[in-house]
Design a protein around this motif. Structure first.
Motif, PDB file in Angstrom:
ATOM      1  N   ASN A  19       8.151  64.436 -54.289  1.00 20.10           N
ATOM      2  CA  ASN A  19       6.903  64.797 -53.621  1.00 20.10           C
ATOM      3  C   ASN A  19       6.738  66.310 -53.467  1.00 20.10           C
ATOM      4  OD1 ASN A  19       9.088  64.693 -51.848  1.00 20.10           O
ATOM      5  ND2 ASN A  19       7.852  64.130 -50.079  1.00 20.10           N
ATOM      6  N   PHE A  20       7.450  67.059 -54.315  1.00 26.31           N
ATOM      7  CA  PHE A  20       7.285  68.518 -54.328  1.00 26.31           C
ATOM      8  C   PHE A  20       5.933  68.883 -54.929  1.00 26.31           C
ATOM      9  CE2 PHE A  20       7.728  72.251 -57.217  1.00 26.31           C
ATOM     10  CZ  PHE A  20       7.759  73.240 -56.246  1.00 26.31           C
ATOM     11  N   GLU A  21       5.272  69.874 -54.330  1.00 29.47           N
ATOM     12  CA  GLU A  21       3.987  70.310 -54.886  1.00 29.47           C
ATOM     13  C   GLU A  21       4.096  71.690 -55.526  1.00 29.47           C
ATOM     14  OE1 GLU A  21       0.356  69.086 -53.115  1.00 29.47           O
ATOM     15  OE2 GLU A  21      -0.580  71.045 -53.388  1.00 29.47           O
ATOM     16  N   ILE A  22       4.408  72.707 -54.757  1.00 30.25           N
ATOM     17  CA  ILE A  22       4.463  74.075 -55.289  1.00 30.25           C
ATOM     18  C   ILE A  22       5.299  74.908 -54.322  1.00 30.25           C
ATOM     19  CG2 ILE A  22       2.335  74.856 -54.141  1.00 30.25           C
ATOM     20  CD1 ILE A  22       1.658  76.325 -56.842  1.00 30.25           C
ATOM     21  N   LEU A  23       5.932  75.952 -54.845  1.00 33.09           N
ATOM     22  CA  LEU A  23       6.851  76.780 -54.054  1.00 33.09           C
ATOM     23  C   LEU A  23       6.234  78.154 -53.812  1.00 33.09           C
ATOM     24  CD1 LEU A  23       9.685  77.377 -52.844  1.00 33.09           C
ATOM     25  CD2 LEU A  23      10.513  77.705 -55.180  1.00 33.09           C
ATOM     26  N   GLU A  24       6.467  78.690 -52.623  1.00 29.60           N
ATOM     27  CA  GLU A  24       5.920  80.002 -52.260  1.00 29.60           C
ATOM     28  C   GLU A  24       6.738  81.136 -52.879  1.00 29.60           C
ATOM     29  OE1 GLU A  24       5.640  80.467 -48.035  1.00 29.60           O
ATOM     30  OE2 GLU A  24       4.344  82.238 -48.208  1.00 29.60           O
ATOM     31  N   HIS A  25       6.048  82.225 -53.191  1.00 33.77           N
ATOM     32  CA  HIS A  25       6.728  83.444 -53.639  1.00 33.77           C
ATOM     33  C   HIS A  25       6.069  84.641 -52.960  1.00 33.77           C
ATOM     34  CE1 HIS A  25       8.272  86.727 -55.899  1.00 33.77           C
ATOM     35  NE2 HIS A  25       7.242  86.858 -56.708  1.00 33.77           N
ATOM     36  N   ALA A  26       6.898  85.482 -52.315  1.00 32.06           N
ATOM     37  CA  ALA A  26       6.378  86.684 -51.642  1.00 32.06           C
ATOM     38  C   ALA A  26       6.096  87.731 -52.713  1.00 32.06           C
ATOM     39  CB  ALA A  26       7.387  87.196 -50.623  1.00 32.06           C
TER      40      ALA A  26
END
Lengths: 380, 380
Positions: free
Chosen positions: A328-335
């Motif tokens: 159920n992973f959607e998208i990962l954040e990146h600074a």
């Protein structure tokens, strides 16, 4: 295999910018075996201070004592022994706990010669979709200032952008005129960003808990024409009833949970289906195994997972390892855009192609801290 | 480490008794590396037949094709690819899936040189409490027949006993007189067992779904003076509303779920708090990782886990591996007294001391099938 035993630790505080340093914790297990985790932003997300670094050093020392002499595989046992102490002591404590847990996972899987994802049931994807949180890169917080950075991130290939346009929102007890002006200002930033990126790029808005129930609902409704990919934390996720009511009232998908600790912390949001997307942060939620547990809990309530991750490349690697195993992973954040040297801080270097992070198949986190860059950027 | 690739499988069908054979599946990955799992009772729990063994061979072949050439670590991927096919095809299919998953875990962890529990966050206990399910050992199903075996199990050190005193209960559409007689008979068996073991030994009653809502409630109430440790499956756990209503109405803790598949299968029981104890079976629920997931889901609803396990020593070892890592584990089932050679079937030999199984710290499941006993007991 002789099971490794943890016998030492180190802390590296890395100078980033005025919004905060990155803190890495290294666990040692003799014969040159080490594991690393990230414990950044344990004192908040908005300002770097030497005092914060001292607090975090103290917290890492505090939780390290549960690990001396233990196996790096013994994550469940660490949880049992240290959980209550971490739960009761706020963000610095849970961040130290989480950084150490990541380092345990890195150490354990390196000692077995496999990537961390192999301890989590194996990966279901190699390509990790990443969005650019441009908020920490913005210099001028005018609508144009937002638009310029958003355009730049798009040119670098990102297909999803997140902004936090209400960070300077006044206290809610100020005058209606001030509220009105701040709202207009925030919405102008969002509109400028949408205009800059066009209709086909996903846009997310993080409200950083600046609102109450009424205002959180009102803002989402005002934004209904802008097609947000999600609307994030209009109120703190601990305000469960407010979150539920806002969720019911707004047209957008609701996301949140960045500072919650453990599956216990995420339990109420999940069981009440109070959000559509939960955002555990591998640096604050308890670590890598805990993120997997939280995601499983969410999955049983048909909730998606988008790990919160506005920090350094070790947190990115740890988040990517667990994200690669989630259904159920959607998208990962990146600074995005915070420093021009972050990709050199690890080897193999961190690399994004068209908004995709390619998962390393090297043991552990899949990367090592670069001693050269580390030494250049150490605060002391 | 060069990641192992699965390149072959074997099935061993072992003669036990008239109630069923044990089926073991072995996965191979070249260079002599093998992993084993148990897929017994895939066609039910009450009778052995050659036809059943053929069905199970077919099912193992069917699900093996998802694994040829794959990494034994890739449990999540196996789940993604084969889940729907298994879900739609009943107990033989989910049992084959689960046996293969156990073999993957054994293979993966052996290739890393660690016990399976290290892939699950590490153990939180070394001593696994076990109860003696004496049902499969009883020769004469009179009250005395139950009492004799219960006494024997106690003399061997077990401190918890389970019986299934209603296995010969008639269809519920028979005459009231027949129902009454069968009830009296079942209760007499329970009373005789309690008398034999005394007040200080835990006693559990499994009803094997023989009742309806009314009768399931009535029997529990009739047993209120006998101090049951739990009351198990008066109706099938798929009958959610009946289970909820019985749970509300009875004084005992309610247990169930032995044939449910996956965290999806256990979702309704957990989300509705329909039972106090769930009973995933590592041979039917999806395997070792799935048992961990189900237990986590249960934990978030304050439900305990007692793995169902009325079968052979590989299922015992697999159940013990995962049970050792669970916070909400209560006690593990053991099919006591079914054969006099089962402890020799693995090495190191299976050993219970005062109702405790001591967890092996050897890689994988912690044990290997003994080729000598295997060959003696092979059905063909």
């Amino acid at each position: 295999m002789i099971e490794p035993k943890i016998n030492g630790f180190k802390i590296f505080v890395i100078k980033v910018n005025s919004r905060g340093n990155w803190i890495f914790v290294e666990l040692q297990a003799g014969v040159g075996l080490t594991g690393v985790g990230e414990a950044s932003h344990g004192c908040g997300f908005s300002q770097a201070s030497t005092k914060d670094d001292i607090i975090m050093r103290h917290q890492v020392e505090r939780f390290y004592r549960f690990l001396e002499g233990e196996s790096p595989f013994a994550v469940e046992n660490f949880r049992r022994k240290a959980w209550k102490e971490a739960t009761d002591a706020g963000l610095p404590a849970v961040t130290a706990f989480s950084g150490l847990e990541q380092a345990m996972c890195d150490l354990a899987s390196k000692s077995s010669g496999v990537p961390i994802y192999e301890l989590l049931g194996g990966k279901v994807r190699k390509k990790i979709p990443v969005y650019a949180n441009i908020n920490r890169a913005i210099e001028h917080r005018t609508p144009d200032g937002f638009a310029i950075k958003a355009e730049k991130a798009i040119r670098e290939g990102f297909r999803s952008i997140k902004i936090a346009p209400f960070d300077d929102f006044p206290n809610l007890d100020c005058s209606p005129g001030e509220i009105e002006a701040a709202l207009e200002n925030g919405i102008a930033r969002i509109e400028a960003t949408r205009k800059a990126i066009g209709a086909n790029v996903d846009l997310m808005v993080d409200c950083h808990s600046k609102f109450n129930r009424r205002l959180g609902t009102q803002v989402a409704q005002l934004l209904s024409g802008i097609n947000l990919h999600w609307y994030e934390e209009p109120v703190a996720p601990e305000a469960l009833e407010d979150t539920i009511e806002i969720h019911r009232a707004i047209p957008q998908r609701l996301a949140g949970g960045e500072t919650l600790f453990g599956k216990e912390g995420f339990g109420p949001l999940c069981r009440q289906n109070a959000v559509d997307i939960i955002m555990p942060d591998v640096k604050h939620c308890g670590g890598i195994f805990e993120t997997k547990k939280i995601a499983l809990l969410a999955e049983s309530h048909s909730i998606k997972v988008s790990p919160h991750n506005p920090s350094g490349p070790i947190s990115m690697a740890a988040s990517a390892q667990v994200a690669s195993t989630l259904n159920n992973f959607e998208i990962l954040e990146h600074a995005w855009g915070e420093t021009d040297w972050r990709h050199h801080l690890i080897h193999p270097e961190e690399e994004f192609t068209n908004g995709i992070l390619h998962l390393s198949d090297q043991p552990g986190l899949g990367c090592q801290l670069s001693q050269r860059i580390l030494e250049q950027q150490l605060t002391q």
